[in-house]
Write a protein that holds these residues in place. Structure first.
Motif, PDB file in Angstrom:
ATOM      1  N   GLY A   1      22.406  79.193  47.147  1.00  0.00           N
ATOM      2  CA  GLY A   1      22.198  78.504  46.500  1.00  0.00           C
ATOM      3  C   GLY A   1      22.065  79.092  45.833  1.00  0.00           C
ATOM      4  O   GLY A   1      21.630  80.716  45.879  1.00  0.00           O
TER       5      GLY A   1
ATOM      6  N   ALA B   1      16.364  76.993  42.894  1.00  0.00           N
ATOM      7  CA  ALA B   1      15.396  76.477  43.903  1.00  0.00           C
ATOM      8  C   ALA B   1      14.078  76.827  43.551  1.00  0.00           C
ATOM      9  O   ALA B   1      13.551  76.690  43.983  1.00  0.00           O
TER      10      ALA B   1
ATOM     11  N   GLN C   1      10.442  74.322  43.433  1.00  0.00           N
ATOM     12  CA  GLN C   1       9.682  74.390  43.526  1.00  0.00           C
ATOM     13  C   GLN C   1       8.320  74.129  42.888  1.00  0.00           C
ATOM     14  O   GLN C   1       7.869  73.866  43.422  1.00  0.00           O
TER      15      GLN C   1
ATOM     16  N   ASP D   1      13.117  84.285  52.317  1.00  0.00           N
ATOM     17  CA  ASP D   1      14.119  83.277  52.324  1.00  0.00           C
ATOM     18  C   ASP D   1      14.855  83.421  51.046  1.00  0.00           C
ATOM     19  O   ASP D   1      15.781  83.392  50.259  1.00  0.00           O
TER      20      ASP D   1
ATOM     21  N   LEU E   1      19.273  83.477  48.917  1.00  0.00           N
ATOM     22  CA  LEU E   1      19.595  82.694  47.809  1.00  0.00           C
ATOM     23  C   LEU E   1      19.526  83.963  47.192  1.00  0.00           C
ATOM     24  O   LEU E   1      19.835  84.690  46.595  1.00  0.00           O
TER      25      LEU E   1
ATOM     26  N   SER F   1      11.078  78.868  50.039  1.00  0.00           N
ATOM     27  CA  SER F   1      11.686  77.765  49.555  1.00  0.00           C
ATOM     28  C   SER F   1      11.332  76.507  50.759  1.00  0.00           C
ATOM     29  O   SER F   1      10.898  75.155  50.569  1.00  0.00           O
TER      30      SER F   1
END
Length: 415
Positions: A13, A18, A22, A111, A115, A234
């Motif tokens: 992703g 992302a 958020q 995370d 990404l 995330s």
């Protein structure tokens, strides 16, 4: 060098997508707070907490803390090595070699490693993301010269490239985060203010007719929890808005207790036969003439044998202990007992000590020394009466969490 059986990092992703997600979560969290709580919230504290919660912290590698596991002997697949020649009938294209796992610690949101930032071209490193480090499985043939430190540096350089690109995306997001938070809160506040303005034009009364009591729910301020929940870039949990008694209401409650205590001192014959529980009950009844609870006529209730409580959302926001004076140790034990309760941040505490002894001035001095010597004592606060003590206290194990403690020493004369 092979990095197997790890998978490609920065591949699941897009980071920018992302981050936009958020913002949607942030807006949903603000909208999910009940209107009652929303209008009571300390806005600046909530903004600061939300910004801290949703801020993206791109991992920073701890290159000084890199370590590796013990090397193991393995068979290394070299079938893709163009420098080697294989007969067609050769099926096992593995040679003797070595394998070790390299650990690179970091601080930040793990995370981010999975990404894709806004960068394309360089080969993505193959590794495994963990909570506080990334690992790389390195294999090489035993028959060939191999420089372990060069392999480490290649991995670090590759990670550095991708993290730099992620940092650029995160910086753009972080720079506008506070503005987004304030915008979401401001928009909802405007909607609620418009609603209240419309309702204010109505002639229909709010609440039960004839009641002169103040509802506890209307004198509670909502603040973010003192400790933010564990977070990643995330996966966020909504920030809990904790109830806290407004300072002016705390002072009014103390003034009601002061009047009740003054009545006990002026009319000792009425209370002479009363023990702790009966005296507490008398003070409790007086307090409940001023405030009402949610779903019940009483805001103050009993908890245990010697305490008076205000509970809101299942949490105690005011606790008062009622005891007969039994010396400095007994007073210190009463303070410790208050800290034994599970209370909310900014809890308001009180102790009422009924003093049978005649030398009240000396006992007040002993109580002051005991209070100031308590390990949780931070500083004294001025009081309106010489027989009262006030202090700001620290929560055990968390010096940043403060509590207000007010002490009444009520002179009880046997008649």
């Amino acid at each position: 060098m092979n990095c197997l059986p790890d998978s490609y990092l920065f591949s699941k992703g897009e980071l920018r997508g992302a981050l936009e997600g958020q913002l949607a979560k942030l807006k949903a969290e603000i909208e999910a707070v009940s209107a009652e709580h929303f209008m009571q919230t300390d806005e600046e504290a909530w903004v600061a907490a939300l910004v801290d919660e949703y801020l993206v912290r791109v991992p920073v590698l701890d290159t000084a803390g890199i370590w590796r596991e013990e090397a193991q002997e393995v068979l290394v697949d070299v079938s893709h090595d163009p420098r080697r020649f294989w007969h067609e009938e050769t099926r096992d294209r593995r040679v003797h070699g070595h394998r070790f796992v390299l650990h690179i610690p970091f601080k930040g949101d793990n995370d981010v490693f999975i990404l894709q930032p806004n960068m394309y071209g360089p080969m993505k490193p193959r590794g495994k993301m963990n909570t506080d480090d990334v690992t790389f499985t390195v294999e090489y043939p035993a028959e060939m010269p191999f420089n372990v430190d060069d392999a480490k540096n290649q991995i670090i350089n590759s990670l550095g490239q991708w993290l730099a690109a992620a940092a650029a995306d995160a910086a753009s997001f972080n720079s506008r985060l506070e503005g987004e938070v304030r915008g979401y809160i401001g928009a909802r506040k405007a909607r609620l203010a418009n609603r209240d303005a419309q309702l204010a034009t109505s002639t229909i009364p709010v609440g039960r007719p004839g009641s002169t009591k103040k509802a506890i729910g209307n004198v509670v301020t909502r603040r973010p929890a003192p400790r933010l929940p564990a977070r990643t870039a995330s996966a966020h949990r909504p920030i809990v808005l904790e109830p806290s008694l407004q300072e002016e209401i705390y002072d009014h409650i103390l003034s009601v207790i002061r009047m009740a205590a003054d009545g006990m001192e002026k009319h000792p014959q009425v209370y002479a036969a009363m023990g702790e529980e009966d005296r507490r009950g008398s003070i409790l009844d007086t307090l409940n003439t001023h405030y009402e609870g949610r779903g019940t006529a009483e805001a103050f209730n009993l908890g245990g044998k010697t305490d008076i409580l205000i509970q809101y959302d299942g949490r105690s926001i005011f606790i008062c202990e009622c005891k007969f004076w039994s010396g400095s140790k007994g007073f210190a034990d009463s303070i410790d007992q208050l800290f034994g309760y599970t209370t909310w941040r900014d809890a308001k505490l009180a102790i009422i000590m009924f003093v049978r002894e005649k030398n009240l001035t000396e006992i007040v001095a002993r109580a002051r020394s005991t209070l100031e010597e308590h390990p949780q004592f931070e500083r004294s606060v001025a009081t309106p009466e010489p027989t009262e003590l006030r202090a700001v206290m620290k929560w055990p194990g968390d010096d940043a969490r403060k509590l207000d403690l007010h002490v009444f020493l009520v002179h009880t004369i046997d008649v």
